[in-house]
Design a protein around this motif. Structure first.
Motif, mmCIF file in Angstrom:
data_model
loop_
_atom_site.group_PDB
_atom_site.id
_atom_site.type_symbol
_atom_site.label_atom_id
_atom_site.label_comp_id
_atom_site.label_asym_id
_atom_site.label_seq_id
_atom_site.Cartn_x
_atom_site.Cartn_y
_atom_site.Cartn_z
ATOM 1 N N SER A 1 18.632 -26.500 33.179
ATOM 2 C CA SER A 1 19.000 -26.886 34.241
ATOM 3 C C SER A 1 20.505 -26.234 34.768
ATOM 4 O O SER A 1 20.523 -25.772 35.821
ATOM 5 N N GLY A 2 21.408 -26.485 33.846
ATOM 6 C CA GLY A 2 22.610 -25.871 33.882
ATOM 7 C C GLY A 2 22.567 -24.265 34.020
ATOM 8 O O GLY A 2 23.316 -24.041 35.055
ATOM 9 N N GLU A 3 21.767 -23.879 33.302
ATOM 10 C CA GLU A 3 21.662 -22.152 33.204
ATOM 11 C C GLU A 3 21.009 -21.924 34.517
ATOM 12 O O GLU A 3 21.354 -20.759 35.320
ATOM 13 N N ARG A 4 19.942 -22.625 35.186
ATOM 14 C CA ARG A 4 19.508 -22.257 36.317
ATOM 15 C C ARG A 4 20.088 -22.585 37.865
ATOM 16 O O ARG A 4 19.946 -22.029 38.765
ATOM 17 N N ARG A 5 20.715 -23.720 37.535
ATOM 18 C CA ARG A 5 21.008 -24.521 39.018
ATOM 19 C C ARG A 5 22.421 -24.480 39.040
ATOM 20 O O ARG A 5 22.870 -24.366 40.227
ATOM 21 N N ILE A 6 23.163 -24.880 37.975
ATOM 22 C CA ILE A 6 24.656 -25.407 38.182
ATOM 23 C C ILE A 6 25.606 -24.103 37.966
ATOM 24 O O ILE A 6 26.162 -23.582 38.933
ATOM 25 N N MET A 7 25.386 -23.427 36.874
ATOM 26 C CA MET A 7 26.178 -22.209 36.621
ATOM 27 C C MET A 7 26.278 -21.001 37.469
ATOM 28 O O MET A 7 27.190 -20.446 38.130
#
Length: 161
Positions: free
Chosen positions: A148-154
């Protein structure tokens, strides 16, 4: 024998038994997943290599730095649909065999996926079938967060043109 060349060829051909021939008897492999344990000796490292090379596809070594007692290798591969990049710091003993391997893996979602793929089989081989069922649950949570962090947040905090 050129242990580093054997190690590279064995990784690219997914041949764990051949990779073990490049190792000293007292080899230590430092996990990229946790500082909580290391693999010691040819048998433990060989088991890890069998499990890892069954899950990692298309290992292609791209770079090598050093040619003495300290060598750094870099490869690209896939684990499932994810791209994985690994750096390996190899220390060689006086006979030219690999005596220490320290692994560094990126990106984080590939590392958590690797943990989920390797953990259950390593637990089974260590006689811990109950733990083999728990690892994917705990690891699944970590992987979902990393993905999720890789795809949406970062991507939202990436430099703007």
């Amino acid at each position: 024998m050129d242990a580093v060349a054997v190690w590279r060829a064995a990784g690219e051909s997914r041949d764990a038994a051949r990779a073990v021939t490049a190792l000293s008897a007292d080899v230590t492999l430092i996990s990229p997943i946790t500082e909580r344990f290391t693999f010691r000796g040819r048998e433990q490292v060989g088991t890890l290599l069998e499990v890892a090379l069954a899950e990692i596809d298309g290992v292609t070594y791209t770079d090598q730095a050093g040619d003495g007692p300290l060598v750094a290798l870099f490869y690209e591969a896939r684990i499932g649909a994810a791209r994985i990049f690994e750096a390996q710091r190899l220390r060689l003993d006086g006979e030219g065999l690999i005596t220490e391997i320290t692994l560094y893996v990126r990106p984080l979602p590939a590392l958590t996926l690797l943990m989920n793929r390797l953990g259950p089989e390593l637990a089974r081989r260590n006689g811990q079938p109950g733990l083999a069922r728990v690892v994917p649950i705990a690891g699944g949570v970590l992987h979902a967060m990393a993905e999720s962090g890789e795809r949406r947040i970062m991507p939202r905090v990436a430099p703007r043109p």
